[in-house]
Design a protein around this motif. Structure first.
Motif, PDB file in Angstrom:
ATOM      1  N   TYR A   1      44.479  43.222  26.396  1.00  0.00           N
ATOM      2  CA  TYR A   1      45.053  43.851  27.746  1.00  0.00           C
ATOM      3  C   TYR A   1      45.599  42.559  28.530  1.00  0.00           C
ATOM      4  O   TYR A   1      44.862  41.529  28.579  1.00  0.00           O
ATOM      5  N   ALA A   2      46.615  42.766  29.213  1.00  0.00           N
ATOM      6  CA  ALA A   2      47.173  41.690  30.347  1.00  0.00           C
ATOM      7  C   ALA A   2      46.460  41.649  31.558  1.00  0.00           C
ATOM      8  O   ALA A   2      46.444  42.456  32.234  1.00  0.00           O
TER       9      ALA A   2
ATOM     10  N   ASP B   1      48.090  42.477  34.887  1.00  0.00           N
ATOM     11  CA  ASP B   1      48.322  43.761  34.933  1.00  0.00           C
ATOM     12  C   ASP B   1      47.009  44.571  35.367  1.00  0.00           C
ATOM     13  O   ASP B   1      46.880  45.395  36.097  1.00  0.00           O
TER      14      ASP B   1
ATOM     15  N   SER C   1      45.535  43.798  38.918  1.00  0.00           N
ATOM     16  CA  SER C   1      46.451  44.241  39.809  1.00  0.00           C
ATOM     17  C   SER C   1      46.369  45.981  40.027  1.00  0.00           C
ATOM     18  O   SER C   1      46.253  46.417  41.088  1.00  0.00           O
ATOM     19  N   LYS C   2      46.037  46.490  39.004  1.00  0.00           N
ATOM     20  CA  LYS C   2      45.668  47.910  39.066  1.00  0.00           C
ATOM     21  C   LYS C   2      44.291  48.304  39.694  1.00  0.00           C
ATOM     22  O   LYS C   2      43.946  49.145  40.450  1.00  0.00           O
TER      23      LYS C   2
END
Length: 125
Positions: free
Chosen positions: A84-85, A88, A91-92
């Motif tokens: 997973y990045a 990203d 941020s989520k």
């Protein structure tokens, strides 16, 4: 506003008062964090790790909250699943934690700091 080690007052009227313990805000943040895809688990200190191995659930593991004048600062330490990045997912997590705390408590969240403690190689979601 009345604040102490046991929590803080969010409402007072003729029926009484409503207080929320700091631990409740931490639990909300922890649950919101683990709902984000890519978060493998919450990271904790050695005490939290021992508690979880003994079978006791520590829902605020990896979370530190500071509540002052109805403003919340949150620090989240988590383990991310491999593949997973990180930007990203982080941020989520920030968005989800901020939204959950504000919606459930009425407090304002000024910051959600995310620390990636490790990458979990065994849990691709």
């Amino acid at each position: 506003m009345s604040e102490n080690r046991k929590g803080f007052k969010i409402k007072e009227d003729k029926l009484g008062e409503v207080k929320i313990a700091d631990e409740v805000v931490a639990i909300i943040a922890g649950l919101a964090s683990t709902e984000v895809e890519g978060v493998s688990s919450m990271a904790g200190n050695i005490t939290n790790e021992l508690v979880s191995r003994l079978g006791m659930k520590n829902l605020s593991k990896g979370i530190r909250v500071d509540v002052s004048d109805h403003i919340v600062h949150v620090d989240v330490a988590l383990n991310i699943a491999y593949g997973y990045a990180i930007p990203d997912v982080s941020s989520k997590v920030q968005e989800k934690v901020k939204s959950a705390i504000e919606n459930m408590t009425g407090l304002e969240v000024s910051s959600v700091n995310v620390r990636i403690a490790s990458v979990d190689m065994g849990k691709n979601k």
